[in-house]
Design a protein around this motif. Structure first.
Motif, PDB file in Angstrom:
ATOM      1  N   THR A 192       0.846  -1.187   0.000  1.00 50.75           N
ATOM      2  CA  THR A 192       0.000   0.000   0.000  1.00 50.75           C
ATOM      3  C   THR A 192       0.881   1.236   0.000  1.00 50.75           C
ATOM      4  O   THR A 192       2.100   1.161   0.193  1.00 50.75           O
ATOM      5  CB  THR A 192      -0.946   0.010   1.224  1.00 50.75           C
ATOM      6  OG1 THR A 192      -1.903   1.056   1.062  1.00 50.75           O
ATOM      7  CG2 THR A 192      -0.167   0.242   2.519  1.00 50.75           C
ATOM      8  N   SER A 193       0.266   2.390  -0.231  1.00 52.91           N
ATOM      9  CA  SER A 193       0.992   3.663  -0.246  1.00 52.91           C
ATOM     10  C   SER A 193       0.529   4.537   0.913  1.00 52.91           C
ATOM     11  O   SER A 193      -0.607   4.434   1.368  1.00 52.91           O
ATOM     12  CB  SER A 193       0.765   4.397  -1.565  1.00 52.91           C
ATOM     13  OG  SER A 193       1.341   3.696  -2.644  1.00 52.91           O
ATOM     14  N   MET A 194       1.441   5.406   1.364  1.00 56.16           N
ATOM     15  CA  MET A 194       1.133   6.368   2.419  1.00 56.16           C
ATOM     16  C   MET A 194       1.397   7.774   1.903  1.00 56.16           C
ATOM     17  O   MET A 194       2.404   8.024   1.233  1.00 56.16           O
ATOM     18  CB  MET A 194       2.002   6.121   3.656  1.00 56.16           C
ATOM     19  CG  MET A 194       1.806   4.784   4.328  1.00 56.16           C
ATOM     20  SD  MET A 194       0.250   4.658   5.245  1.00 56.16           S
ATOM     21  CE  MET A 194       0.583   5.742   6.637  1.00 56.16           C
ATOM     22  N   SER A 195       0.486   8.695   2.198  1.00 54.41           N
ATOM     23  CA  SER A 195       0.743  10.116   1.979  1.00 54.41           C
ATOM     24  C   SER A 195       1.391  10.654   3.250  1.00 54.41           C
ATOM     25  O   SER A 195       0.882  10.415   4.348  1.00 54.41           O
ATOM     26  CB  SER A 195      -0.559  10.863   1.704  1.00 54.41           C
ATOM     27  OG  SER A 195      -1.170  10.378   0.534  1.00 54.41           O
ATOM     28  N   THR A 196       2.503  11.367   3.093  1.00 52.02           N
ATOM     29  CA  THR A 196       3.283  11.736   4.266  1.00 52.02           C
ATOM     30  C   THR A 196       3.548  13.235   4.336  1.00 52.02           C
ATOM     31  O   THR A 196       3.637  13.909   3.308  1.00 52.02           O
ATOM     32  CB  THR A 196       4.637  11.010   4.266  1.00 52.02           C
ATOM     33  OG1 THR A 196       5.356  11.354   3.065  1.00 52.02           O
ATOM     34  CG2 THR A 196       4.458   9.503   4.319  1.00 52.02           C
ATOM     35  N   ALA A 197       3.694  13.722   5.558  1.00 52.68           N
ATOM     36  CA  ALA A 197       4.171  15.076   5.828  1.00 52.68           C
ATOM     37  C   ALA A 197       5.379  14.939   6.744  1.00 52.68           C
ATOM     38  O   ALA A 197       5.253  14.454   7.872  1.00 52.68           O
ATOM     39  CB  ALA A 197       3.086  15.917   6.484  1.00 52.68           C
ATOM     40  N   THR A 198       6.563  15.338   6.241  1.00 51.01           N
ATOM     41  CA  THR A 198       7.793  15.269   7.019  1.00 51.01           C
ATOM     42  C   THR A 198       8.205  16.689   7.386  1.00 51.01           C
ATOM     43  O   THR A 198       8.352  17.534   6.494  1.00 51.01           O
ATOM     44  CB  THR A 198       8.910  14.573   6.224  1.00 51.01           C
ATOM     45  OG1 THR A 198       8.420  13.321   5.715  1.00 51.01           O
ATOM     46  CG2 THR A 198      10.113  14.314   7.108  1.00 51.01           C
ATOM     47  N   LEU A 199       8.376  16.939   8.682  1.00 49.48           N
ATOM     48  CA  LEU A 199       8.617  18.296   9.175  1.00 49.48           C
ATOM     49  C   LEU A 199      10.060  18.448   9.648  1.00 49.48           C
ATOM     50  O   LEU A 199      10.592  17.579  10.360  1.00 49.48           O
ATOM     51  CB  LEU A 199       7.655  18.630  10.309  1.00 49.48           C
ATOM     52  CG  LEU A 199       6.181  18.795   9.917  1.00 49.48           C
ATOM     53  CD1 LEU A 199       5.473  17.457   9.765  1.00 49.48           C
ATOM     54  CD2 LEU A 199       5.447  19.638  10.944  1.00 49.48           C
ATOM     55  N   TYR A 200      10.677  19.589   9.248  1.00 53.10           N
ATOM     56  CA  TYR A 200      12.045  19.899   9.624  1.00 53.10           C
ATOM     57  C   TYR A 200      12.107  21.285  10.259  1.00 53.10           C
ATOM     58  O   TYR A 200      11.391  22.208   9.831  1.00 53.10           O
ATOM     59  CB  TYR A 200      12.962  19.892   8.397  1.00 53.10           C
ATOM     60  CG  TYR A 200      13.053  18.570   7.693  1.00 53.10           C
ATOM     61  CD1 TYR A 200      14.015  17.639   8.048  1.00 53.10           C
ATOM     62  CD2 TYR A 200      12.158  18.249   6.677  1.00 53.10           C
ATOM     63  CE1 TYR A 200      14.099  16.412   7.398  1.00 53.10           C
ATOM     64  CE2 TYR A 200      12.239  17.034   6.020  1.00 53.10           C
ATOM     65  CZ  TYR A 200      13.204  16.123   6.388  1.00 53.10           C
ATOM     66  OH  TYR A 200      13.281  14.908   5.741  1.00 53.10           O
ATOM     67  N   ASP A 201      12.975  21.426  11.232  1.00 57.50           N
ATOM     68  CA  ASP A 201      13.290  22.726  11.802  1.00 57.50           C
ATOM     69  C   ASP A 201      14.414  23.337  10.961  1.00 57.50           C
ATOM     70  O   ASP A 201      15.504  22.773  10.857  1.00 57.50           O
ATOM     71  CB  ASP A 201      13.745  22.562  13.252  1.00 57.50           C
ATOM     72  CG  ASP A 201      14.054  23.909  13.927  1.00 57.50           C
ATOM     73  OD1 ASP A 201      14.157  24.927  13.211  1.00 57.50           O
ATOM     74  OD2 ASP A 201      14.203  23.923  15.157  1.00 57.50           O
ATOM     75  N   ILE A 202      14.142  24.489  10.324  1.00 59.50           N
ATOM     76  CA  ILE A 202      15.152  25.128   9.471  1.00 59.50           C
ATOM     77  C   ILE A 202      15.623  26.445  10.082  1.00 59.50           C
ATOM     78  O   ILE A 202      15.956  27.385   9.354  1.00 59.50           O
ATOM     79  CB  ILE A 202      14.633  25.332   8.035  1.00 59.50           C
ATOM     80  CG1 ILE A 202      13.301  26.090   8.037  1.00 59.50           C
ATOM     81  CG2 ILE A 202      14.504  23.996   7.305  1.00 59.50           C
ATOM     82  CD1 ILE A 202      12.853  26.539   6.652  1.00 59.50           C
TER      83      ILE A 202
END
Length: 700
Positions: free
Chosen positions: A248-258
């Motif tokens: 299966t596939s996952m929609s993802t949100a990956t968060l970074y501190d910039i």
């Protein structure tokens, strides 16, 4: 994946049959197909195996009674197939539809009158147990099997904004102020962040004469990035990941501190199963909106798969979890086997707190969001199969066509999402710019029918709905025989472009939601795929020029596109809109992403600049096109001077036949007095005032 998608589309057009809802009579007697409950305040539908005489739809022959067996007023409409009745304008409650045998086309001795009970429900139906969820999908399978068995004797029917930095820099071309949509290139504090497959290129642009690669953020090998978004010191990478073990596939949100752009720090990853429609950020909250299609076909093999969508949150561990039942509901008037999934993530305090995912059975494809409400739309398909050869189901060809659009609304407040209701409007919606919310009312532009169908010509409509999705007013049957190519709402005015042979731009007054009125129209060759407001009385249109040609075989004229075209429309006299200025861009075959993705539009308010990436071709011999170059063009556009080319940043062809994909300009952005073109393998800088090239950074 594609197989599942087409199965889902097919199921949208098929009305679910719930066993035991009412007695079915075998042919040659009349047979009815429907669902017992319509979870909508607007309509319920039933399909018969026998045609109905339209002249016999009278109060005596076809009527509705309530739970007290008293006749109640209802709008009863006969569908195009002459076998479907649509019952609308009923309040929530229990009813019976009465169809006397005299109403059927063949009302012989074997034709019986029909009394069919049904219920109108106005709220979401919560899924209460695993068994109930399984029964939902078993009903879909039963319906699909019934369709295969009974096709010869029955007709189925469709039932917070990022805080501004001190620098003057490019922002995403969002539709709604205060609602961020994200893009493949974003800019913050002299740094450019660009998507490249499974990584993010971070370019240090503090000195436009000396561009540097600050760093490259690499995601997991199975994860691809589709867009980026900014919120304060957060960089949000939106992507998808295929899980081979789970298939299966996952929609993802990956968060970074910039906070330190040269050394981004991973904070969190949140995911939901399925594929992503889009994202929005408003009021300090990120929303992931997507669809998920469970493999419920395994039920036929006596297997019981997990029919709940999976979610993931790195703050809660490394495991993928099934969405709890209390987070799953059934959207009104839907039964297509697809989930609409919405994940809301609180971005305050470094996005380290709440994430809330909800699943709604009932798929969606269109999306519009204001600061306080989310609207999802889904097409309702109808179609007629070819006559089976020798009665073989495998020989049937089913050609779906969009007939109507169902609209769902949620009120949103941070991570809280409250379902408001649903309605149906005639026709199909083009894109998010055909939708708008103003003073609590929802406005939507649609096209009904197919402009190439001479038997049932297309028509275009504008509907205005109140906060509860009840219709207030409408403009109907606009530009018969044409379809909507672009639309834009600007406060109390709506602008709609339709096209078949010429491009009418309609100006519609929507100040009074109960009485929207067409004020004027302008007909010119070509059409606009995108409309952008310049000011209160001027619109920029980007599209194509066209010309008429003659086909000797069919002895008919037909229309072909030639060059790209940009127009400035003066609508200060609403009754008489004018094309004040226009430019031709390239020749036949020239194109730009901005035609279909407004995020590609470059804007600089100080210089009144508008621009976009472009690939230039021109007509060759016969139907051939000849490649001329690629790059970007920047125009100064003002109400006084019209459209003036200022920057022609084109790498001209030196013998190549086609454009170089790696060097295609994806976006044009600016920081202070420098302009940058961003391609997959290079970033170039220019002086904004005269477009003198300053530097080139090659990205490997």
């Amino acid at each position: 994946m594609m197989k599942n998608k087409w199965i889902a589309i097919l199921l949208i057009a098929v009305l679910a049959i719930l066993p035991g809802t009412f007695s079915l009579m075998v042919p040659p007697k009349v047979e009815a197909q429907t669902v017992s409950a319509s979870t909508t305040t607007h309509s319920w539908q039933v399909s018969f195996t026998e045609a109905i005489k339209e002249s016999k739809i009278t109060d005596d022959n076809v009527y509705v009674t309530n739970s007290k067996n008293k006749k109640v007023p209802a709008t009863i409409t006969l569908g195009d197939d002459k076998k479907t009745l649509i019952i609308s304008d009923l309040a929530p409650g229990s009813y019976k539809l009465h169809v006397n045998k005299e109403a059927f086309a063949r009302s012989g001795t074997k034709t019986a009158s029909q009394v069919i009970p049904f219920t109108i429900i106005e709220k979401l139906e919560a899924v209460k147990s695993e068994k109930e969820l399984q029964q939902y999908f078993e009903a879909l399978l039963a319906n699909h099997s019934q369709k295969e068995l009974d096709y010869e004797t029955s007709v189925e029917m469709a039932s917070s904004e990022d805080k501004a930095s001190a620098k003057d820099a490019s922002t995403t071309n969002n539709q709604v102020e205060g609602v961020e949509e994200g893009d493949i290139v974003v800019v913050k504090d002299d740094f450019i962040y660009a998507v490249k497959d499974q990584s993010i290129t971070v370019v240090d642009a503090k000195d436009p004469k000396n561009l540097k690669l600050a760093t490259t953020i690499k995601l997991k090998g199975s994860q691809y990035i589709s867009k980026l978004a900014l919120y304060n010191n957060l960089l949000i990478a939106i992507g998808d990941e295929y899980l081979e073990k789970a298939a299966t596939s996952m929609s993802t949100a990956t968060l970074y501190d910039i906070s330190n752009p040269k050394n981004p720090k991973f904070i969190r990853e949140v995911g939901q199963e399925g594929y992503l429609q889009d994202i929005r950020i408003t009021n300090d909250t990120l929303y992931l909106i997507g669809n998920m299609y469970p493999n419920y076909w395994m039920l036929r093999e006596q297997k019981v798969p997990d029919l709940k969508p999976k979610t993931f949150d790195s703050l809660e561990g490394k495991e993928y979890k099934s969405l709890p039942l209390e987070k799953i509901s059934i959207l009104p008037n839907t039964m297509d086997g697809t989930y609409s999934l919405i994940t809301a993530i609180d971005l305050k305090n470094g996005a380290k707190t709440t994430a809330n995912t909800k699943g709604y059975l009932g798929g969606s494809s269109g999306l519009y969001m204001s600061e306080n409400a989310l609207y999802l739309t889904t097409p309702i398909y109808d179609g007629s199969p070819a006559v089976p050869a020798a009665g073989r189901i495998t020989d049937m060809i089913w050609m779906p066509r969009t007939t109507d659009t169902q609209v769902f609304k949620w009120n949103v407040d941070g991570t809280a999402m409250n379902f408001v209701g649903t309605t149906k409007v005639k026709g199909s919606v083009l894109n998010q710019y055909s939708m708008d919310e103003y003073e609590g009312n929802f406005r939507i532009v649609t096209t009904e029918g197919n402009m190439w169908d001479e038997q049932n010509i297309s028509r275009n409509h504008l509907f205005i709905l109140d906060k509860n999705l009840q219709q207030l007013g409408a403009v109907k049957d606009l530009a018969p025989g044409e379809k909507v190519y672009s639309a834009r709402f600007m406060g109390e005015k709506a602008y709609v472009v339709t096209f078949k042979q010429v491009d009418p731009l309609f100006v519609i007054d929507v100040a009074n939601p109960k009485n929207p009125t067409v004020l004027g129209e302008l007909k010119i060759p070509g059409f606009s795929n995108y409309l952008h407001p310049l000011d209160d009385t001027h619109l920029i249109g980007i599209g194509y020029d066209t010309e008429q040609r003659y086909d000797a075989n069919s002895k008919r004229n037909f229309t072909v596109t030639t060059n790209m075209k940009m127009s400035l429309f003066d609508v200060s006299d609403f009754q008489n809109p004018k094309e004040q200025s226009s430019v031709k861009i390239g020749g036949k075959g020239s194109y730009s992403d901005v035609q279909y993705n407004p995020k590609a539009l470059f804007r600089n308010p100080e210089y009144n600049y508008f621009g976009f990436p472009v690939v230039l071709y021109e007509a060759g011999k016969g139907d051939e096109i000849v490649y001329k170059g690629q790059g970007a063009q920047i125009y100064e556009i003002t109400a006084d001077k019209g459209i003036v080319l200022k920057g022609n940043i084109i790498n001209e062809s030196t013998g190549e036949q086609y454009e170089n994909w790696e060097q295609l300009v994806q976006r044009v952005v600016y920081i202070d007095d420098a302009l940058y073109t961003v391609a997959r393998n290079e970033v170039k800088s220019y002086r904004l005032k005269d477009f003198k090239q300053l530097d080139t950074l090659t990205i490997k």
